[in-house]
Design an enzyme around this catalytic site. Sequence first.
Site, PDB file in Angstrom:
ATOM      1  N   LEU A 236      27.018  53.189  48.308  1.00 28.46           N
ATOM      2  CA  LEU A 236      26.208  53.371  47.099  1.00 28.46           C
ATOM      3  C   LEU A 236      25.877  54.852  46.858  1.00 28.46           C
ATOM      4  CD1 LEU A 236      24.536  51.902  44.870  1.00 28.46           C
ATOM      5  CD2 LEU A 236      22.612  52.011  46.465  1.00 28.46           C
ATOM      6  N   ASP A 237      26.171  55.342  45.675  1.00 24.70           N
ATOM      7  CA  ASP A 237      25.812  56.707  45.265  1.00 24.70           C
ATOM      8  C   ASP A 237      26.429  57.782  46.147  1.00 24.70           C
ATOM      9  OD1 ASP A 237      24.288  55.420  43.371  1.00 24.70           O
ATOM     10  OD2 ASP A 237      22.430  55.608  44.491  1.00 24.70           O
TER      11      ASP A 237
END
Lengths: 293, 293, 293, 293
Positions: A236-237
């Site tokens: 994520l990210d």
Amino acid sequence: MTDAQTPRYALTLSCPDRPGIVHAVSGALLAAGGNITESQQYGSTGSPDALDASDGTFFMRVEVSTPEPLDGLRSAVQPIAEEFALDWTLHRVGTPVRTLLMVSKEAHCLNELLFQQRSGQLPIEVPAIVSNHPDLAEMAAFYGIPFHHVPVDPRNKAAAEQVLRELAAAHDVELVVLARYMQILSDELCRELSGRAINIHHSFLPSFKGARPYAQAHARGVKLIGATAHYVTGELDEGPIIEQEVIRVDHAHTSERLAQMGRAVEARTLAQAVRWHAEHRVLLDGKRTVVFA
Amino acid sequence: MTDAQTPRYALTLSCPDRPGIVHAVSGALLAAGGNITESQQYGSTGSPDALDASDGTFFMRVEVSTPEPLDGLRSAVQPIAEEFALDWTLHRVGTPVRTLLMVSKEAHCLNELLFQQRSGQLPIEVPAIVSNHPDLAEMAAFYGIPFHHVPVDPRNKAAAEQVLRELAAAHDVELVVLARYMQILSDELCRELSGRAINIHHSFLPSFKGARPYAQAHARGVKLIGATAHYVTGELDEGPIIEQEVIRVDHAHTSERLAQMGRAVEARTLAQAVRWHAEHRVLLDGKRTVVFA
Amino acid sequence: MTDAQTPRYALTLSCPDRPGIVHAVSGALLAAGGNITESQQYGSTGSPDALDASDGTFFMRVEVSTPEPLDGLRSAVQPIAEEFALDWTLHRVGTPVRTLLMVSKEAHCLNELLFQQRSGQLPIEVPAIVSNHPDLAEMAAFYGIPFHHVPVDPRNKAAAEQVLRELAAAHDVELVVLARYMQILSDELCRELSGRAINIHHSFLPSFKGARPYAQAHARGVKLIGATAHYVTGELDEGPIIEQEVIRVDHAHTSERLAQMGRAVEARTLAQAVRWHAEHRVLLDGKRTVVFA
Amino acid sequence: MTDAQTPRYALTLSCPDRPGIVHAVSGALLAAGGNITESQQYGSTGSPDALDASDGTFFMRVEVSTPEPLDGLRSAVQPIAEEFALDWTLHRVGTPVRTLLMVSKEAHCLNELLFQQRSGQLPIEVPAIVSNHPDLAEMAAFYGIPFHHVPVDPRNKAAAEQVLRELAAAHDVELVVLARYMQILSDELCRELSGRAINIHHSFLPSFKGARPYAQAHARGVKLIGATAHYVTGELDEGPIIEQEVIRVDHAHTSERLAQMGRAVEARTLAQAVRWHAEHRVLLDGKRTVVFA
């Protein structure tokens, strides 16, 4: 000298660095009747502090105009590709990239992408919009694009992702854009889409990963806020960053106002990243991107 | 109407928010023969989403010109200060702030601060420069400022900090600026200097805290790099942010080049923060700053 | 302390500068039960180099929350207005400004204004869109706004402007926005609309006045291009500037590409100017504007 | 693969556009044992709207590392240069460009250039500083550079310019930088220095040509101010632009404050232009520049 009707092609390539690549590539293109109209390159040998690295990678993007059809040009490059162990792509410039847009309730990124596409600034075509909420159906209709409302809840997430896969397959989709789609994709789907899906994160990464970045930014008292467009990966990210932009804020801005101001930045950062991707200007270099802007 | 010779004063204040503050302050200043030439305010009541907060804080900065001397004006404000429970300061505009500069080997921040000070852009005076390395003695000499070489090693850190305290006391120092001083101050000293020491961190905080931020930025492949000027607190790189700035970079920049490009940003971000502080434009709001720029 | 339901008002004023204005204004507002939530001021006395000017003008904008209705607050300010010879306005914050949009063929400014208005970022309402071409009727329809196609040719220009006047009167229009309206208004209409009409010029004024600014910019080889939002006056491209913005370009950009890149800048520069105007943050100071952003 | 000790060279060229140039150049460099580490090009054929132009010009800059000495590499390129009618230069990367600085009283540009040069960011060497005022002699001395005070008045202008010519000849000067030199050079000298002299104009050209640009900018009420670094030509403020930069200002800034804020922009804009010139990244294209940044 070429005229405006001559087709143009974008060739991108990466390979282990060694002398002679540029000469070989330009030779193959010349033999195919091509005129190089744009050329950019990058390599570890271009970086003085990396000269001792024996495993440098060379990246190149060339635009060439030639009367050859796509297949003919591909055949002309093939022997070079083998000789230099190229990882390469070849596209006709201007052919729109088939792009699936995924949204939730917020309209700003969708509006920007569709407006730019419609006005000829973004070489994509959009066969379908998928959303877990019905709110943006009207905007999709205005632009004449089929809108698929696929609600997601914890129990049906796998099924919802399966619908997405089928739509992508049915429409021969080359790129997925998460235009403020407020669902986290499964690790499996992230891996499938690796390098073919772009997300917009509403902060200047790696600051403020995760949820409610504007509230985090407000609490920390930063003087600039930003947005980050990046490829989707399993983490994520953490995917390779394509583009980032910031704007100035001050103490008087509430976190709601930061979010409002940030939307304009998100929209144009995402559109810029999609444009570069659709023009075949972004190459992956591990966890980083090479952008031949 | 005032003339150019009339003294000007900067009054800053914060207090629990309630109606009547502006009227009371402007009344006290008017009674002291003052003309308000600049006024800025900020409060939780100015923020729609915080209106329900019963404990709003009000911040204000006023510049006023009046023939009154500093003490006279202070007496005029005193009753208001008690009535509204003001946390306040009053300075004559243009009086230079006595500033101690701390440096190590890198010259860019020192050069910027001294050049701006010399050319009349920064209302500070610099009675002493302290460094743990001798490299910048020549630059200090050019600007005619005493240079104190105070080497630091793990065993003598407390002694070195004691020298610093004594210098600050001897020179009546109001502000300490860590202009790329490459030593971490002790928690105790950080607390003593709280709100009176400004550091420049060579990244866009909260991204890339800690050591080697440009190497971290390069590895993460960010497209913008920046610098953050903040007050020193006990928590490393967590103090209230005064100013931040960024510049665009690309894949071809090595981490060494990022560091080189970043130096210009560090220098001007730090100088801007010092200027605002020395003009009494920065008020503390918990872990955030209010900057009346 | 006020609560979220209490009305807020924006008071703007300018007057000959003299001591006591702030105190008088804050007193009148306090007497009307008001709490000042935002206040900004500017005057020739705030400018050190203008202190000797005996004819300084003072500008102020105050936001105040009070349970008083608009008329009550107006009555409270009236005596002060007479005493200090104020040129003043008073509006309830959030009341949308009735705005007529004028367009031709290009959609980017219209799209930005309508999208921002729809999503709550722009406190305007748009009772009518007037265009000399039919192209943007569909976009107007999407946003549910009546679209008036009023063709203009040299012979009927006066008649076309009369239609515009009647529409403005019928809809009680407070603001006219020329959102890439590609007709030059008559001097007479410009004078009528003075201070109530905003135009977007597609260059960084005063560079490249007049026609085809992107072609001019390309020929001159500038490295930045921009846009300027300004009030309409009788002198073409000479009205008071409200906002300007630029972006970086390079030698490889054709004038067509400059125009394409510039559209995004035009759209957001115009929207910013309209926002500030509609929030009553722009005051006229001769040929300049005071923007209390 | 090359190692850090291998010399690198920058080859710049322009010529009538035709297919085969890139292949020929890369072939000549490969034959000389060279590895291309950086390559950029631009041509009218790269510009879709100029495709019909039969007289397109092609521009290219290549960095190549090779053990060959400069003369050997020059010989390798010579045949290609004749075949394609190249206008070309070849320099060893890192060889400092011999630069004469001309100043008057203001120190900001001189300080920036000398500081950057000293700290290794600017590949120039400065054998002499010429000034029509004595003010900056001390700064020159700090950096150990001979300072020549050459007063100029209307009667002795020709003589003063002759001193400049002699200094330039004596020191084998390749570049002259007008670092806020407040005298207008004669047309004759401008022509002699064409393409070899860089000036900083303290406005965003073509806005505010001529004298007192900050006062002009203040009177016009612009919201951004800037600086322009350009080559000197016979026409004042009309030479090819190398770099421009702007910063945001507002109504409260006096023209004196604009000038102060502008100095920082002037200094870094000029330094950037000098850097690009000294790295052989700027090619002339009529009245425009091609900057391979």
